[in-house]
Write a protein that holds these residues in place. Structure first.
Motif, PDB file in Angstrom:
ATOM      1  N   LEU A 188     -53.719   5.399  36.446  1.00 51.43           N
ATOM      2  CA  LEU A 188     -54.588   6.364  37.119  1.00 51.43           C
ATOM      3  C   LEU A 188     -53.821   7.125  38.199  1.00 51.43           C
ATOM      4  CD1 LEU A 188     -57.918   4.334  37.597  1.00 51.43           C
ATOM      5  CD2 LEU A 188     -57.438   6.096  35.882  1.00 51.43           C
ATOM      6  N   GLU A 189     -52.977   6.405  38.925  1.00 45.56           N
ATOM      7  CA  GLU A 189     -52.189   7.036  39.990  1.00 45.56           C
ATOM      8  C   GLU A 189     -51.232   8.075  39.439  1.00 45.56           C
ATOM      9  OE1 GLU A 189     -48.746   5.726  43.244  1.00 45.56           O
ATOM     10  OE2 GLU A 189     -49.955   4.180  42.236  1.00 45.56           O
ATOM     11  N   ASP A 247     -51.454   9.661  36.546  1.00 45.52           N
ATOM     12  CA  ASP A 247     -52.241  10.772  35.993  1.00 45.52           C
ATOM     13  C   ASP A 247     -52.669  11.723  37.098  1.00 45.52           C
ATOM     14  OD1 ASP A 247     -52.008  10.143  33.362  1.00 45.52           O
ATOM     15  OD2 ASP A 247     -54.102   9.607  33.034  1.00 45.52           O
ATOM     16  N   LYS A 248     -53.063  11.139  38.238  1.00 51.10           N
ATOM     17  CA  LYS A 248     -53.500  11.952  39.380  1.00 51.10           C
ATOM     18  C   LYS A 248     -52.339  12.787  39.909  1.00 51.10           C
ATOM     19  CE  LYS A 248     -55.775  11.624  43.882  1.00 51.10           C
ATOM     20  NZ  LYS A 248     -56.378  10.707  44.904  1.00 51.10           N
ATOM     21  N   GLN A 249     -51.147  12.173  40.005  1.00 51.39           N
ATOM     22  CA  GLN A 249     -49.981  12.882  40.475  1.00 51.39           C
ATOM     23  C   GLN A 249     -49.593  14.024  39.532  1.00 51.39           C
ATOM     24  OE1 GLN A 249     -46.862   9.971  40.966  1.00 51.39           O
ATOM     25  NE2 GLN A 249     -47.927   8.895  42.632  1.00 51.39           N
ATOM     26  N   ARG A 276     -51.533  15.799  37.742  1.00 50.77           N
ATOM     27  CA  ARG A 276     -52.499  16.912  37.808  1.00 50.77           C
ATOM     28  C   ARG A 276     -52.337  17.756  39.060  1.00 50.77           C
ATOM     29  NH1 ARG A 276     -56.160  12.953  35.614  1.00 50.77           N
ATOM     30  NH2 ARG A 276     -56.875  12.459  37.716  1.00 50.77           N
TER      31      ARG A 276
END
Length: 293
Positions: free
Chosen positions: A285-286, A288-290, A292
């Motif tokens: 999740l981390e 993926d967030k980075q 985006r």
């Protein structure tokens, strides 16, 4: 292993209790992404891709385990590599993973009709009866194979992590905080599992084979090989369809055969295994967030 929108992540616990991560960014290849949008074709592409990525992540886990056991590589000139190791060096882990999947699929496709022909070749005039028996033999062989390999400590541990992955995903989808205590409350079974896909290939295969006739055993085998991509493609679409219907009280039972097989392919994980799965999921999740941002 968890697959996010941008990254695949595997986490492994080391002996010192730290967690090592293997992170593989998703590479979007234009023509591959285009194929993934085509019904029936996307299933074949997805399975090949999953086999390649799965082999890479399992290889990381195996190498980490070997390092933890204190195994050191000897000088190259003194190394006595296994046949699989040599092939992996030549072709790459991902390619070997795909070839292994295809080889296993061919064996699993060809052995059951051979057994059925030998044991029950003259039992039915109608070929549908032979197709049903072939499907039953496939199920028996599949269940027996999974059961016996699950008795080994290594595979049992792998199935425990499989169960931990399902628990984490279910907890995340339920919107609860990802703590060990919360995650352990959820089931090890999940609708969107590759185990369900395996069952559907057997059931869908019986139906598809019934639309074709053969005169000899050789024709039957050739037919199975030719129809293998069709069976895989249709099975993938059936799996997607059952996932869409899982919240409808009556139709959700369509996905139950796959869940039943997961009773073998998943085991109850301990808290430390759930902790590793949570760490892997959070890292995914981390990243993926980075990506985006």
């Amino acid at each position: 292993m968890f697959a996010g929108l941008k990254t695949h992540v595997t986490a492994v616990r080391r002996k010192d209790n730290s967690i090592a991560y293997f992170e593989v960014p998703k590479k979007e290849i234009g023509w591959v992404q285009a194929l993934k949008k085509i019904p029936f074709i996307r299933g074949i592409v997805g399975i090949v891709e999953a086999s390649a990525k799965g082999a890479q992540h399992l290889n990381f886990s195996a190498e980490t385990f070997a390092e933890e056991q204190g195994e050191e590589q000897a000088p190259k000139e003194e190394q006595k590599e296994s046949f699989t190791g040599k092939i992996s060096m030549i072709l790459g882990v991902a390619v070997v993973g795909v070839l292994s999947f295809l080889f296993g699929k061919f064996i699993f496709t060809l052995v059951p009709p051979t057994i059925e022909q030998v044991l029950f070749g003259n039992l039915f005039v109608n070929q549908i009866g032979h197709n049903l028996l072939e499907g039953l033999i496939k199920i028996i062989l599949l269940v027996a194979y999974i059961y016996f390999i699950s008795l080994t400590p290594m595979i049992r541990r792998l199935f425990q992590y499989h169960g931990a992955e399902h628990k984490v995903i279910s907890a995340y989808e339920a919107g609860v905080e990802l703590t060990v205590a919360n995650v352990q409350k959820f089931s090890t079974l999940h609708y969107r599992c590759g185990s369900s896909f395996i069952v559907f290939t057997v059931l869908v295969g019986v139906i598809i084979y019934s639309f074709f006739t053969y005169d000899t055993f050789v024709q039957r085998i050739v037919q199975r090989i030719i129809l293998l991509p069709v069976v895989i493609g249709v099975s993938y679409e059936v799996l997607r369809f059952t996932n869409l219907l899982r919240d409808i009280p009556v139709l959700r039972y369509l996905g139950y055969p796959g869940l039943w097989l997961q009773l073998l392919t998943t085991k109850q994980p301990d808290d430390s295994q759930v902790e590793v799965s949570i760490a892997s999921f959070n890292r995914m999740l981390e990243l993926d967030k980075q990506a985006r941002v």
